[in-house]
Write a protein that holds these residues in place. Sequence first.
Motif, PDB file in Angstrom:
ATOM      1  N   GLU A  13       0.843  -1.193   0.000  1.00  0.00           N
ATOM      2  CA  GLU A  13       0.000   0.000   0.000  1.00  0.00           C
ATOM      3  C   GLU A  13       0.878   1.242   0.000  1.00  0.00           C
ATOM      4  N   SER A  14       0.339   2.320  -0.536  1.00  0.00           N
ATOM      5  CA  SER A  14       1.035   3.606  -0.500  1.00  0.00           C
ATOM      6  C   SER A  14       0.007   4.723  -0.422  1.00  0.00           C
ATOM      7  N   PRO A  15       0.264   5.739   0.384  1.00  0.00           N
ATOM      8  CA  PRO A  15      -0.660   6.874   0.455  1.00  0.00           C
ATOM      9  C   PRO A  15      -0.522   7.819  -0.734  1.00  0.00           C
ATOM     10  N   SER A  16       0.474   7.584  -1.572  1.00  0.00           N
ATOM     11  CA  SER A  16       0.767   8.493  -2.681  1.00  0.00           C
ATOM     12  C   SER A  16       0.041   8.076  -3.947  1.00  0.00           C
ATOM     13  N   GLU A  17      -0.506   9.057  -4.657  1.00  0.00           N
ATOM     14  CA  GLU A  17      -1.089   8.781  -5.969  1.00  0.00           C
ATOM     15  C   GLU A  17       0.016   8.464  -6.973  1.00  0.00           C
ATOM     16  N   ILE A  18       1.148   9.132  -6.823  1.00  0.00           N
ATOM     17  CA  ILE A  18       2.359   8.879  -7.619  1.00  0.00           C
ATOM     18  C   ILE A  18       3.524   8.777  -6.641  1.00  0.00           C
ATOM     19  N   THR A  19       4.318   7.725  -6.760  1.00  0.00           N
ATOM     20  CA  THR A  19       5.454   7.573  -5.846  1.00  0.00           C
ATOM     21  C   THR A  19       6.773   8.003  -6.474  1.00  0.00           C
ATOM     22  N   ASN A  20       6.868   7.932  -7.811  1.00  0.00           N
ATOM     23  CA  ASN A  20       8.145   8.247  -8.453  1.00  0.00           C
ATOM     24  C   ASN A  20       7.925   8.804  -9.850  1.00  0.00           C
ATOM     25  N   SER A  21       8.915   9.557 -10.313  1.00  0.00           N
ATOM     26  CA  SER A  21       8.770  10.230 -11.598  1.00  0.00           C
ATOM     27  C   SER A  21      10.125  10.380 -12.279  1.00  0.00           C
ATOM     28  N   ILE A  22      10.090  10.359 -13.612  1.00  0.00           N
ATOM     29  CA  ILE A  22      11.271  10.688 -14.408  1.00  0.00           C
ATOM     30  C   ILE A  22      10.909  11.869 -15.301  1.00  0.00           C
ATOM     31  N   ILE A  23      11.724  12.904 -15.230  1.00  0.00           N
ATOM     32  CA  ILE A  23      11.468  14.104 -16.032  1.00  0.00           C
ATOM     33  C   ILE A  23      12.682  14.387 -16.902  1.00  0.00           C
ATOM     34  N   TYR A  24      12.472  14.383 -18.208  1.00  0.00           N
ATOM     35  CA  TYR A  24      13.517  14.771 -19.144  1.00  0.00           C
ATOM     36  C   TYR A  24      13.408  16.273 -19.353  1.00  0.00           C
ATOM     37  N   VAL A  25      14.476  16.969 -18.985  1.00  0.00           N
ATOM     38  CA  VAL A  25      14.465  18.434 -19.028  1.00  0.00           C
ATOM     39  C   VAL A  25      15.270  18.893 -20.243  1.00  0.00           C
ATOM     40  N   SER A  26      14.605  19.616 -21.126  1.00  0.00           N
ATOM     41  CA  SER A  26      15.250  20.158 -22.320  1.00  0.00           C
ATOM     42  C   SER A  26      14.893  21.630 -22.442  1.00  0.00           C
ATOM     43  N   MET A  40      10.057  -3.815  -2.029  1.00  0.00           N
ATOM     44  CA  MET A  40      10.166  -4.370  -3.371  1.00  0.00           C
ATOM     45  C   MET A  40       9.491  -5.737  -3.469  1.00  0.00           C
ATOM     46  N   PHE A  41       9.689  -6.574  -2.472  1.00  0.00           N
ATOM     47  CA  PHE A  41       9.187  -7.945  -2.493  1.00  0.00           C
ATOM     48  C   PHE A  41       7.672  -7.977  -2.618  1.00  0.00           C
ATOM     49  N   PHE A  42       6.996  -7.179  -1.812  1.00  0.00           N
ATOM     50  CA  PHE A  42       5.535  -7.230  -1.816  1.00  0.00           C
ATOM     51  C   PHE A  42       4.934  -6.394  -2.957  1.00  0.00           C
ATOM     52  N   GLU A  43       5.558  -5.299  -3.298  1.00  0.00           N
ATOM     53  CA  GLU A  43       5.059  -4.526  -4.439  1.00  0.00           C
ATOM     54  C   GLU A  43       5.125  -5.361  -5.719  1.00  0.00           C
ATOM     55  N   SER A  44       6.215  -6.116  -5.887  1.00  0.00           N
ATOM     56  CA  SER A  44       6.411  -6.877  -7.123  1.00  0.00           C
ATOM     57  C   SER A  44       5.378  -7.987  -7.303  1.00  0.00           C
ATOM     58  N   GLN A  45       4.716  -8.390  -6.238  1.00  0.00           N
ATOM     59  CA  GLN A  45       3.703  -9.443  -6.343  1.00  0.00           C
ATOM     60  C   GLN A  45       2.323  -8.893  -6.696  1.00  0.00           C
ATOM     61  N   HIS A  46       2.196  -7.583  -6.649  1.00  0.00           N
ATOM     62  CA  HIS A  46       0.905  -6.963  -6.951  1.00  0.00           C
ATOM     63  C   HIS A  46       0.974  -5.958  -8.099  1.00  0.00           C
ATOM     64  N   HIS A  47       2.180  -5.468  -8.372  1.00  0.00           N
ATOM     65  CA  HIS A  47       2.312  -4.371  -9.331  1.00  0.00           C
ATOM     66  C   HIS A  47       3.557  -4.538 -10.196  1.00  0.00           C
ATOM     67  N   ASN A  48       3.623  -3.727 -11.240  1.00  0.00           N
ATOM     68  CA  ASN A  48       4.811  -3.675 -12.072  1.00  0.00           C
ATOM     69  C   ASN A  48       5.889  -2.878 -11.345  1.00  0.00           C
ATOM     70  N   THR A  49       7.079  -3.445 -11.229  1.00  0.00           N
ATOM     71  CA  THR A  49       8.116  -2.839 -10.390  1.00  0.00           C
ATOM     72  C   THR A  49       8.796  -1.636 -11.018  1.00  0.00           C
ATOM     73  N   CYS A  50       8.524  -1.373 -12.278  1.00  0.00           N
ATOM     74  CA  CYS A  50       9.071  -0.173 -12.900  1.00  0.00           C
ATOM     75  C   CYS A  50       8.002   0.909 -13.049  1.00  0.00           C
ATOM     76  N   LEU A  51       6.803   0.522 -13.485  1.00  0.00           N
ATOM     77  CA  LEU A  51       5.802   1.504 -13.903  1.00  0.00           C
ATOM     78  C   LEU A  51       4.739   1.810 -12.853  1.00  0.00           C
ATOM     79  N   ASN A  52       4.662   1.022 -11.787  1.00  0.00           N
ATOM     80  CA  ASN A  52       3.648   1.276 -10.766  1.00  0.00           C
ATOM     81  C   ASN A  52       3.827   2.649 -10.127  1.00  0.00           C
ATOM     82  N   ARG A  53       2.750   3.418 -10.101  1.00  0.00           N
ATOM     83  CA  ARG A  53       2.711   4.767  -9.499  1.00  0.00           C
ATOM     84  C   ARG A  53       3.783   5.697 -10.089  1.00  0.00           C
TER      85      ARG A  53
END
Length: 373
Positions: A97-110, A231-244
């Motif tokens: 579980e996570s209280p965040s709507e988004i937990t991580n982000s990648i931003i390409y700055v140009s 990581m262990f529990f997230e990977s069993q329910h979600h995609n470990t790269c793209l989740n949130r």
Amino acid sequence: MSNFVQMYACCIPVKGYKRSLIYDLQRPQNSNFIPNDMYDIIVDFRNKSIEEIKRLYQYQYNEEIDSYFHFLLENNFAFVLQKNELNNFPPLENIWESPSEITNSIIYVSKKNIKYLNLLLKQLSDLRCDAVQFCFTDNITIEHIHILGKQLELLRILSVEILFNYNDLLNISDMLSVIDKYPRIRRVGIGNCPQEFSCTDKRLYCTINQIDWENGCGNISSQYFSIGMEMFFESQHHNTCLNRKICIDMNGNIKNCPFMKQSFGNIKNTTLKEAIVKQGFKDFWFICKDNIEVCKNCEFRYMCTDCRCYIKQPANIYSPPSKCTYNPYITLWKHQKHYVPIEECGYFDKSFRFVPDYEKIDMLNKTIWGDKE
């Protein structure tokens, strides 16, 4: 022996096609491979005594069973207890579980989107995003990093990584002073560095290789593995790269991954909150390793990241990752002797699904490892 042996809750065996792996979630360096027969005993006979287990096998494998439990106790994966204590040690609850709507982000700055950076940071903070990676594709100055550091002080974003290629406007001392001043900037990676441009500070990573933004995405290697409860529990329910995750490409398009084709708007006219509720945005969040062909047979699946951008059969979203060089059917990496790719262990059918050829896999394992039938 009437003893009962129970695994510590943080020591969880995971079964692969040819071997299993005990994940020690509190002491990752203690994790260890075990035979699949040992996995079956641990899982199938969790609440039985050693004597009961031997009896169920009609006392044919007493030596092997004793060696298995000796290994578990010797390596501090398990402990001895009495029968009346069995219910006192329940397994960890398999939830994420996570209280965040988004937990991580990648931003390409140009140059095309840098003027929106302050707005993006505010929107990410409102979504309770914890970690952001900034990839500066154009020349960056120390002043850019100072501005970013000052903005972060007013937001809830906890951790920032900055990546860019070297330019003549930078020097080591300036970079270290910025990292010291703004503790939320946890790591700075600089590519294309001159030979003499080096640093021993772990927060500053320098390499003579130019950062190749696209080719660096989706790579799977043991050096990227992560063993831990999150990581262990997230990977069993979600995609470990793209989740949130939410990403901004060089043109300001809002995506699941910067290199995916599908866009959910542009930062010029769409807020991040609007983008994440659009149809299809969250679909990738729920594609976990147990859904993915080949990966579901891999003992590393709960410590490994997975990007659905680079897959062997793009027409099948559950296809194995194209940049993985590990073959779980023979437990070998590409750089190891006798390695063969998974394509030699099966075939892709008309619906682009991978179908293992178990007879061929058995023959390969006999040739490589001397396995008996």
